[in-house]
Structure formats: structure tokens, C-alpha cells
Scaffold this motif. Structure first.
Motif, short mmCIF file in Angstrom:
data_model
loop_
_atom_site.label_atom_id
_atom_site.label_comp_id
_atom_site.label_asym_id
_atom_site.label_seq_id
_atom_site.Cartn_x
_atom_site.Cartn_y
_atom_site.Cartn_z
N ILE A 160 -1.31 9.54 -4.97
CA ILE A 160 -2.03 9.29 -6.22
C ILE A 160 -2.31 7.79 -6.35
CG2 ILE A 160 -1.91 9.41 -8.74
CD1 ILE A 160 -0.25 11.95 -8.43
N LYS A 161 -1.31 6.99 -6.05
CA LYS A 161 -1.49 5.54 -6.09
C LYS A 161 -2.51 5.10 -5.03
CE LYS A 161 1.11 1.22 -5.52
NZ LYS A 161 2.46 0.66 -5.26
N ALA A 162 -2.41 5.69 -3.84
CA ALA A 162 -3.35 5.34 -2.77
C ALA A 162 -4.78 5.69 -3.17
CB ALA A 162 -2.96 6.05 -1.48
N ALA A 163 -4.96 6.83 -3.82
CA ALA A 163 -6.29 7.26 -4.23
C ALA A 163 -6.85 6.37 -5.33
CB ALA A 163 -6.25 8.70 -4.71
N ALA A 164 -5.95 5.81 -6.17
CA ALA A 164 -6.40 4.92 -7.25
C ALA A 164 -6.99 3.64 -6.70
CB ALA A 164 -5.24 4.62 -8.19
N GLY A 165 -6.50 3.21 -5.52
CA GLY A 165 -7.07 2.05 -4.85
C GLY A 165 -6.78 0.72 -5.49
N ASP A 166 -5.85 0.67 -6.43
CA ASP A 166 -5.51 -0.58 -7.10
C ASP A 166 -4.04 -0.88 -6.86
OD1 ASP A 166 -5.12 -2.76 -8.70
OD2 ASP A 166 -5.96 -1.88 -10.53
N ALA A 167 -3.78 -1.69 -5.85
CA ALA A 167 -2.40 -1.99 -5.47
C ALA A 167 -1.65 -2.77 -6.54
CB ALA A 167 -2.37 -2.77 -4.15
N GLN A 168 -2.40 -3.44 -7.43
CA GLN A 168 -1.76 -4.26 -8.45
C GLN A 168 -1.33 -3.44 -9.67
OE1 GLN A 168 -1.14 -7.39 -7.52
NE2 GLN A 168 -2.22 -6.79 -5.64
N LYS A 169 -1.94 -2.27 -9.85
CA LYS A 169 -1.64 -1.46 -11.04
C LYS A 169 -0.31 -0.74 -10.84
CE LYS A 169 -5.00 0.65 -13.05
NZ LYS A 169 -6.08 1.63 -13.38
N PRO A 170 0.57 -0.75 -11.85
CA PRO A 170 1.85 -0.04 -11.71
C PRO A 170 1.63 1.43 -11.36
CG PRO A 170 1.83 -1.37 -13.71
CD PRO A 170 0.44 -1.41 -13.15
N CYS A 171 2.47 1.93 -10.48
CA CYS A 171 2.31 3.30 -10.00
C CYS A 171 2.35 4.30 -11.15
CB CYS A 171 3.40 3.61 -8.98
SG CYS A 171 3.23 5.21 -8.17
N SER A 172 3.23 4.07 -12.14
CA SER A 172 3.37 5.00 -13.23
C SER A 172 2.08 5.12 -14.04
CB SER A 172 4.52 4.56 -14.16
OG SER A 172 4.26 3.26 -14.67
#
Length: 632
Positions: A511-523
Motif C-alpha cells: 500500500i505504501k509502495a503504491a502510494a509512491g510517497d516515501a516521505q508520507k507516514p505509512c499509517s
């Protein structure tokens, strides 16, 4: 104090490999026979009984050991033949049995065998409580889950007595060990029975909302290489280092054994002066199959643990399988005598659903401790307390189900939850792992077994009943014949008949990988929007995250065994379970009502109206499936 009895354990699938790895410095070799082991796809591999006897004699003459893999899940039909096989292995003086199915442990005890038992990695043993339970059954060694980190290994070692073995090199599955049902559910070829079709090595697109990432091998874990961490692992308490690769050739495995042998010898002789040999590490890199990583040893895996481009992925002759959906023609009417029908069991995920179903004749409700994102599916602790109080006020039977995965890092949280649940009278606890089972029985709970215990046969079921289970849900790995044999055993057995099919559970946050924003908290990522995979046939696999950030990947279509109600009723299933925790309350009510209507027909000795079944199909425009149930 450093353990100077560290073992190097090498695989062998053929005779020349066994000789080579023994000569290269392995202290022990593990191998499988032509039956009952996890590598059954290649008939040219594994050892005949005569070859196993020769292997034991050969290794013993060298002062080395032979461990035999008896590490599948088994059906009742396998068990009588397994008895003869175990007796043979004792007669040839094999030095250990590598076991997944607890039926083997029960047979071992009843036969009075003395050959040591080692718990297979496929048991998914990830906590000291699980290790201690296995010690009580007579196991002498545990092959720990590959998903553990270094601190967890050290904690398990400090809080248990058994010998600890750990994989140091080779293939890695993306799923938590023993809990991958992907191949079984979609292709009818069980990874826990040695016939995995490797759907984790297929190509997918990863998507989120309207965004699709490029096609890649999003589930293809890189190979494990813990060569740089051997000293840390020895200090943490690992006493046997295992190399994966019973399908590998002699040259490759001989090289691996020599490399690890030299390192372990240096650690044993001069631990204070040991440093990782950079040249040796470079040689490992040069001769690698896939790229390397250390899996979760040093922390949760990220997308860089995946061989995304597939450039180093070995060829494997498999491809995506089209899920066959049900149609109206699948209903077959018939007449029979009136049947005593099973009770319905429903897992619910919110108070609205519980209240809507309170007047339905439900045997018991399941309230799960896992909370899934996105959508806040499941119970917060305060909501769970409210639900339990409501059940008590309305005199509804309920069970609290613990998570599918409980590792050492989760153990204190689970213990705390069990302690708090002990303040409420009357409820039972449904467990999915042996560690939580051990903790639950130590607190005096009534215990039910979830599908995560992978009980496929009456011997394993009886062992767990003897140890304290009151009833259990049969494994989703079970064949139809397995289920019928379990129903004939007289034990209290529940069968999942409807709901989403969980293919695997992984520590990788797609889900985090799909969001594509490494800086955004995973939660934040998983609360906003979910993700999905699309295979090359265009089928969607939804991805949800639990409250421990483990991703759960679901198959494209829910399972529906409505058409099997007559045979399940006739063969005396105790409970038919509907996984309704992710359904809106109104949809779940409709599904439960349809199943109740079908059971009502059976109680009157008839099964003639396909109208309820058609309504059920109408509830799922994307389609339902009986999966590989009929064919397994």
C-alpha cells in the motif's frame, strides 16, 4: 558464552549433491524421500528408501547427521502409510525428522519412536511461547520463522530451551511461512504439500485508486543471504545454520557450504577477531541466483527487498490461473430425508452487523482482534468491549479470534489483551498460532482453533483437542476428502463456507509502495486508500493492512460453498462459518439469511429451490467461486 557446537546444515536432492556437501564441510544434511515432503514437483529429485539408508550410513561413517523432511500437511489417507515410513526412518537411524503437521508428532509419540523431532519452518514458529509448547510435545529443535528479526531471535533464545535453527541462505517467500495459501486456493496445488505453483513469481501491476504502476514482479522476494550476520546470529542463540536449495546442483551448493563453513569455523575459533570476509562475500554475489538481501533480520522489508524487474528470476513453468466463477447452473436440486443441520457461525466486524443479526439463529459470533485498513474494518479495543457487553446483554454466544500472525514482537501485546479479556466472563478465545494457544491455555480460557492452525486431519485435530482445544476450524488447505474424514472423527469441526479468500500475509507494505510517497507516514497511506494487484489475466487482488502494518492480499473472488451444504450437513459438520467481518451490515444480513434458508430446506428433507442461491449470486456482481474446493 559463545556456542562452539554450531552446526552447518546443507540440503541435498540427489546422491552426488549429498556426497559433495558432506565433503565440503556440512555437519548435517537434510533430504526428503520420494513421499511426504515439500519438494514434490520434480520426480528426478529426492531419495528412494534404499538411497536414504545408504545416505544415513554414508553420513554416519563421516561423523555427520541426516535429517529427513516429513514436512507436508497430510490428509487422513496419508497417515497409515506415514507410520510405516517413520518406522523405517528410525530403523535406518536418521538423526531427526523435520515436521510441519502435528499428526506426525502424535504418531511419533504413540509408536514410541526415539528419533528427534524438529519443527519445520512451515509451522511458522515465531515466539518463545510457541517454542515452549513444542517442547511440551517432545520436540528437540525448532526451525524458526524466516520473518523474525535479530532481537526477536535473541528473545526467543532467552525464554526457551530448545535448539534453534535458522535459514541463512536461499529462496525467500514473500509470505509469512506456512500461511501462504495462494497456490492452493487459486491453482489447487498447495505450497504446504510440496506443490507450490509460485504465484508470487508472476508479473503484476500494482495500483491504487486510478493510478497504475508499471508491470513488475511485486511479490518476488530476493534471495536470503545472512553471511554478513553470522556472528550476530550465533550470539543471538542460533545453533544450526540452514542453507536452502534441495533442487540446486552440486557445484553451487558445494561452493555455498565451503563459504559458510570457513566463516563459521573462524567464529567458533576466534569470535573476538572475526570479520566478514569481503572477498568471500563478493564471490557469493558473483555466483548468486537472485540478488541478495537480509529479509527482515534488521527491520521490516521494503520494496528494495523485491526483484521488481525480474531480470534474475529463474524460469519456472507456471502462469496466472483464471478463477472460475459460479453460475446458476451449478445448483443441483435433489430430495433426501430430513437432516440435522449445522449451526451457522458468523464473523462480524462492527456493532451494526452484530445488532442486525442478533435475532438470527447463529451458533456463535466471532469478533476478531485484527483491525484492517483502509476503511477501519474491525474492532478498536473500546468497540470490542462494547460488542462483548452487548453479546452478554443479549445472551449471544461469541468468541474472540486472535490474529493470524503472532511473532515475538507481538507477544507482550497479545498477553496483555488476553489478560484484559480474562476480566470478562464466558467468552472463548480462537487462536491461529501455537504461541497464543500456549498463552491462552495457561490462563484457563476455553480455546477454539482458527484456520491458521492448519489442521487437515483427525490425528492433528485430536492432538490439539488433547492439549486443550474445544473445537477448531478446518484448514483452508484441506481437500474435500480431508474435511469429510474430519467430520467423521467425532470432533467439533467448523468449515468456512463463505467469504473473502486471503492468499498470503506479508511484512512488505505494498500500500505504501503504491502510494509512491516515501516521505508520507505509512499509517497515513493505508488509511487514505487501499491498493491492489492486477495479474496478466486482468484479475484484481485487493490489499489491506492490519494494525501491525502487515499486508493481507486477497484473491479476486469470495469463496462460496452454498451448493455443498447438503453434503456438509449430511456428514455432520458442527458449524458452517461465514467470514463477514468486511461486509456492510445489510449485505451480511442478506448472505446469512440465504444460508439459513438453505439449511431450513435441508432440515425439511428437500433441496429443490435454487432461488436462494440465485439471490446469493446476485449479491456478488463480480462473481463468487467454489475455488479449487471441488478439485482438491
Amino acid at each position: 558464552m559463545l556456542n562452539n557446537q554450531v552446526e552447518l546444515l546443507a540440503p541435498a536432492g540427489k546422491w552426488d549433491v549429498l556426497q559433495s556437501v558432506a565433503q565440503a564441510g556440512a555437519d548435517a544434511v537434510y533430504a526428503g524421500g520420494k513421499r511426504f515432503n515439500m519438494r514434490m514437483l520434480r520426480p528426478d529429485f529426492n531419495f528412494s528408501d534404499r538411497e536414504l539408508k545408504q545416505a544415513a550410513d554414508y553420513l554416519h561413517d563421516l561423523g555427520k547427521r541426516l535429517y529427513i523432511t516429513v514436512n507436508n500437511l497430510y490428509g487422513n489417507d496419508d497417515l497409515s502409510e506415514i507410520q510405516d515410513y517413520l518406522l523405517f526412518l528410525q530403523e535406518i537411524k536418521a538423526d531427526g525428522l523435520i515436521i510441519q503437521d502435528l499428526a506426525v508428532a502424535k504418531i511419533h509419540r504413540e509408536m514410541g519412536l526415539t528419533i528427534p523431532m524438529h519443527a519445520s519452518v512451515q509451522m511458522g514458529i515465531g515466539s518463545s511461547s510457541a517454542v515452549n509448547f513444542l517442547e511440551s510435545l517432545g520436540f528437540s529443535r525448532v526451525i524458526l520463522s524466516k520473518n523474525l528479526n535479530l532481537q526477536e531471535i535473541e528473545d526467543i533464545h532467552s525464554n526457551s530451551n530448545l535448539g534453534l535453527e535458522f535459514f541463512a541462505h536461499g529462496d525467500m517467500c514473500i509470505s509469512h511461512t506456512g500461511q501462504c495459501l495462494f497456490s492452493s486456493l487459486i491453482a489447487g496445488e498447495s505450497g504446504n504439500r510440496g506443490r507450490c505453483r509460485k504465484p508470487c513469481r508472476w508479473k503484476y501491476q500494482l495500483g491504487r485508486g486510478n493510478t497504475l504502476l508499471p508491470t513488475g514482479y511485486y511479490l518476488a522476494h530476493k534471495d536470503l543471504c545472512l553471511y554478513p550476520h553470522l556472528l550476530e546470529l550465533v550470539k543471538a542463540g542460533i545453533e544450526s545454520f540452514k542453507i536452502e536449495g534441495r533442487m540446486r546442483d552440486s557445484d553451487y551448493l558445494t561452493f555455498l557450504v565451503k563459504t559458510y563453513r570457513e566463516a563459521l569455523d573462524q567464529i567458533i575459533q576466534e569470535p573476538d577477531n572475526y570479520h566478514t570476509d569481503r572477498d568471500a562475500m563478493q564471490n557469493l554475489q558473483d555466483k548468486r541466483v537472485r540478488d541478495f538481501n537480509s529479509a527482515g533480520l534488521l527491520g521490516r522489508i521494503e520494496l528494495d527487498s523485491i526483484g521488481l524487474d525480474g531480470s534474475r528470476e529463474p524460469f519456472f513453468p507456471t502462469a496466472p490461473v483464471k478463477v472460475v466463477t459460479l453460475s446458476a447452473n451449478d445448483f443441483e436440486p435433489f430430495h433426501d430425508t430430513a437432516l440435522s443441520v449445522p449451526e451457522l457461525i458468523v464473523k462480524v466486524g462492527n456493532l451494526e452487523a452484530l445488532k442486525k443479526l442478533k435475532d438470527q439463529p447463529i451458533g456463535y459470533f466471532i469478533l476478531g482482534l485484527e483491525k484492517m485498513q483502509p476503511g477501519s474494518r474491525g474492532w478498536s479495543w473500546s468497540e470490542l468491549i462494547e460488542a462483548m457487553r452487548y453479546c452478554q446483554e443479549q445472551r449471544l454466544e461469541y468468541v474472540i479470534e486472535t490474529p493470524r500472525i503472532v511473532l515475538q514482537q507481538d507477544l507482550e501485546r497479545i498477553k496483555g489483551q488476553l489478560d484484559r479479556l480474562g476480566e470478562y466472563d464466558g467468552q472463548a478465545i480462537m487462536v491461529n498460532d501455537l504461541g497464543t494457544f500456549q498463552e491462552g491455555r495457561g490462563r484457563g480460557f476455553t480455546l477454539y482453533g482458527g484456520a491458521g492452525l492448519n489442521i487437515c486431519n483427525s490425528q492433528a485435530g485430536q492432538l490439539m483437542i488433547d492439549q486443550g482445544l474445544a473445537r477448531f476450524t478446518v484448514s483452508l488447505e484441506s481437500t474435500f476428502a480431508d474435511i469429510l474424514a474430519l467430520l467423521a472423527s467425532g470432533m467439533s469441526v467448523d468449515v468456512i463456507v463463505h467469504g473473502p479468500q486471503r492468499a498470503l500475509i506479508t511484512d512488505l507494505c505494498l500500500i505504501k509502495a503504491a502510494a509512491g510517497d516515501a516521505q508520507k507516514p505509512c499509517s497515513v497511506s493505508c488509511q487514505e486508500e487501499g491498493a491492489f494487484l492486477i495479474d496478466e489475466l486482468g484479475q484484481y487482488y485487493m490489499i489491506y493492512s492490519d494494525d501491525q502494518c502487515r499486508n493481507h492480499i486477497f484473491l479476486p473472488n469470495d469463496i462460496c460453498l452454498y451448493n455443498y451444504l447438503p453434503v456438509l450437513a449430511k456428514d455432520a459438520a458442527n458449524g458452517l462459518r461465514i467470514e463477514g467481518q468486511y461486509m456492510p451490515a445489510s449485505d451480511l444480513y442478506e448472505v446469512v439469511s440465504i444460508y439459513q434458508e438453505g439449511l431450513q430446506q435441508l432440515s425439511q428433507g428437500r433441496w429443490e429451490s435454487g432461488e436462494p442461491y440465485q439471490r446469493l449470486l446476485n449479491c456478488y456482481p463480480q462473481g463468487l467461486t467454489s475455488g479449487c474446493f471441488a478439485g482438491r
